[in-house]
Design an enzyme around this catalytic site. Structure first.
Site, PDB file in Angstrom:
ATOM      1  N   CYS A 532     -91.289  60.889 -18.227  1.00 51.11           N
ATOM      2  CA  CYS A 532     -91.195  59.525 -18.749  1.00 51.11           C
ATOM      3  C   CYS A 532     -89.955  59.343 -19.629  1.00 51.11           C
ATOM      4  O   CYS A 532     -88.846  59.303 -19.114  1.00 51.11           O
ATOM      5  CB  CYS A 532     -92.481  59.137 -19.476  1.00 51.11           C
ATOM      6  N   HIS A 640     -96.738  59.046 -15.397  1.00 51.94           N
ATOM      7  CA  HIS A 640     -97.554  59.995 -16.159  1.00 51.94           C
ATOM      8  C   HIS A 640     -98.539  60.660 -15.196  1.00 51.94           C
ATOM      9  O   HIS A 640     -99.598  60.098 -14.898  1.00 51.94           O
ATOM     10  CB  HIS A 640     -98.303  59.276 -17.277  1.00 51.94           C
ATOM     11  N   GLU A 642    -100.427  63.004 -15.743  1.00 57.83           N
ATOM     12  CA  GLU A 642    -101.643  63.378 -16.465  1.00 57.83           C
ATOM     13  C   GLU A 642    -102.596  62.207 -16.665  1.00 57.83           C
ATOM     14  O   GLU A 642    -103.753  62.386 -17.060  1.00 57.83           O
ATOM     15  CB  GLU A 642    -101.272  63.983 -17.825  1.00 57.83           C
TER      16      GLU A 642
END
Length: 661
Positions: A532, A640, A642
């Protein structure tokens, strides 16, 4: 032998001066807690043992100012971390308590919001444009207060309001009244922030607020709300934020279940449940989870900064917690269980002034007047229940119904098949990784290697580290300000993490430090994964242009091509790296890269041909927005992986790490 007489006990509470708390956590019982008040400075100071080292029960009111323990900013009003050290707990029949409590309405004077509707709508516009629009975060909660004068005895007001909430509010996690010297708090909190029992930690993110229409909610009106993109993404974003906390305190990261409905008298919310295992002291669990993103925003540290910027007065206890620490008899591990609801939907009475703080979650889709309406709805949930404003009228009776027929209880809306299907369909978008049992065992494709995760002030890094451990890596997190060159050099893999802000901000020490981390690994040809913000920094160092997006991608799920594979990924970015549409590869030369750190001698002494390396670019074919990069010993991703929004996150993460290694 009979138990204590509730009528006599309530009389003693009304006429006495001792501190007390009344808590209703089920439909049958009200717990009366009495003891002594102790104010402490830090969560670690909450007195869970007596002078002889024996465990004792404590109810703590934790103010918002405790975020200072995590290094976050706030308007510090000095609100005490107030502890009721309990010497007696009495369970009482709810019906008998209700019958014994005072019922005469408490008159209010000069009632109204401290910030007008137009002024609050303007705050919403500024937060969307100046904070979310500049990459400072995905969502922020800004409050305003309903205030009034109260010319009544504080203890009588507290017990009157407690009765009203017991009688007229439904679906609360806790209904409570806490009366201590100079301070009254009475509320019906719908949301358990965190609990810990027998080593199991539970968090309960609630977001999305459906205000019931006049006459009550129906499946049809609720279904329209559940289809709202704004409300759906708002809930996903707070789940992501609380998973960050769960990954910090739980060895298994946290598993989500839901979504569910939380039905109350005037409002219905959507919620998930998160569960994981932990051996931490409950005070440490509370510190690491301060405070709920549903009442602050995300990322948490920057949310506190934004709150301090737009809220001109301190929060007091609003968005803090009421934390009940109860001895559990354990001889090893945590000696206390924890039950801690968020202090929302709560009325405070201090020095004859009533205050009911309420906030709205501001996201990129927010409509200013819709958020104004949400604050009215939340305030009305408390004020209507306690009789300060007119209560909702009951739904009109069917004129053709038999008046002598028994009235069937209303079926919960969640049991309606169409509503249940709408709720379940939300999970089709989510990452199965966070919905399945998790317990990293040290195996995985990258077992035996180390990873250093550099935190750029977004605790998505805790989720990243948890996923890295599932892939076999021995992962450790270090804050950007503490990442030494030796640590950065020693790790088999460095993961440069995400964070808020403009990647081009040369005046930011944090941005500058992340540039150093990225360039140090890049020039040493040491394995690097940039995520990011750090992906943007890497792109900048490779000579790729950066630009703000026309519309921020905060909490946006997209299906993108990542080097030949379609992947559903969650994005939280306001800036993007951008190439000419159609670009799939670029060539870079280490000697010409714009970077914070100079190339190492080893690199700069290489022959020119060895300093020229190709870079693969995964970008949008129309806009040129760069989704991922990879080259010799490095890879990066804008999204992202995650996030719960990254359905293909683990597969993509494994591919990018393999490329970097």
């Amino acid at each position: 032998m009979t138990g204590p007489d509730p009528s006599s006990l309530i009389h003693d509470l009304l006429t006495g001066s001792a501190p007390f708390a009344l808590i209703a956590r089920d439909d049958a019982t009200v717990e009366l807690l009495t003891g002594t008040v102790v104010d402490v400075e830090l969560l670690a100071d909450i007195p869970l043992v007596d002078a002889d080292g024996l465990p004792r029960e404590v109810l703590a009111l934790v103010p918002f100012r405790q975020v200072r323990e995590r290094g976050f900013v706030c308007h510090d009003d000095g609100a005490p971390l107030r502890c009721l050290v309990i010497d007696k707990r009495m369970p009482l029949p709810r019906a008998e308590v209700l019958a014994s409590l005072p019922a005469t309405p408490v008159a209010l004077e000069g009632a109204g919001f401290d910030i007008g509707d137009e002024a609050y709508a303007d705050i919403v516009r500024r937060v969307i444009a100046d904070e979310i629009g500049r990459g400072e975060g995905a969502n922020f909660v800004i409050r305003r207060d309903f205030v009034a004068g109260v010319d009544a005895d504080p203890r009588e007001a507290a017990l009157t309001w407690f009765r009203a909430l017991l009688e007229h509010e439904k679906g609360a996690y806790w209904t409570f009244a806490v009366v201590t010297p100079g301070h009254v708090a009475v509320g019906a909190s719908p949301e358990a922030h965190v609990s810990a029992r027998d080593g199991i930690v539970t968090m309960n993110p609630i977001s999305g607020t459906f205000r019931h229409p006049q006459g009550g909610a129906t499946a049809e009106t609720l279904a329209e709300f559940l289809r709202s993109t704004k409300e759906t993404e708002e809930l996903f974003m707070v789940v992501d934020e609380e998973l960050k906390m769960m990954s910090a305190v739980c060895s298994d990261g946290g598993r989500i279940t839901g979504p569910h409905l939380k039905e109350m008298s005037r409002l219905t919310h959507t919620e998930y449940m998160l569960r994981g295992r932990s051996t931490l002291d409950p005070r440490d669990i509370l510190r690491e989870t301060m405070f709920a993103p549903t009442v602050t925003g995300s990322p948490m540290q920057n949310a506190c900064t934004v709150i301090a910027r737009y809220e001109t007065t301190p929060r007091g206890y609003y968005s803090g917690v009421a934390a009940l620490f109860t001895p559990n008899g354990a001889t090893e591990g945590p000696t206390h269980d924890l039950d801690a609801p968020i202090l929302i939907r709560t009325a405070y009475l201090v020095d004859g002034r009533l205050r009911v703080p309420v906030g709205a979650t501001l996201v990129r889709h927010s409509d200013p007047y819709g958020e104004v309406g949400e604050t009215h709805g939340k305030a009305a949930g408390v004020l209507g229940a306690i009789g300060a404003i007119p209560r909702d009228a009951a739904p009109a009776a069917d004129p053709d119904a038999d008046p002598d027929a028994p009235v069937a209880p209303r079926r919960p809306l969640a049991e309606d098949p169409a509503i249940a299907e709408l709720l379940a369909s939300r999970n089709d978008r989510l990452a199965p990784f966070w919905m399945n049992p998790q317990d990293p065992d040290g195996s995985g494709p990258f077992a035996g290697r180390t990873a250093l995760v550099v935190d750029a002030e977004d605790r998505f890094t805790t989720m990243l580290a948890h996923q890295l451990r599932h892939l076999g890596l021995d992962a450790r997190i270090v804050h950007w300000s503490e990442a030494t060159p030796a640590e950065v050099d020693a790790a088999d893999l460095v993961v440069a993490g995400p964070g808020p802000g403009d990647p081009r901000d040369d005046a930011s020490d944090r941005i500058s430090a992340m540039h150093h981390v990225v360039s140090r690994r890049l020039f040493r040809r040491a394995p690097l994964l940039a995520v990011c913000l750090s992906h943007q920094i890497l792109a900048d160092q490779l000579g790729i242009d950066l630009a703000p997006l026309a519309q921020p991608h905060q909490g946006l799920q997209k299906s993108v091509d990542v080097f030949g594979e379609d992947a559903s990924i969650g994005f939280y970015n306001t800036f993007t790296a951008r190439v000419a549409p159609g670009t799939t590869e670029r060539g870079i030369t280490f000697g010409s890269v714009t970077a914070v750190a100079e190339p190492t001698d080893a690199v700069s002494n290489l022959p020119a041909g060895d300093r020229d390396i190709p870079v693969d670019v995964a970008a949008d074919p129309v806009t040129g927005d760069v989704y991922a990069l990879r080259g010799e010993r490095f890879s990066s991703v804008q999204g992202h992986l995650e996030s719960i929004l990254s359905r293909d996150g683990m597969r993509t993460l494994e591919r990018l790490i393999a490329a970097a290694l």
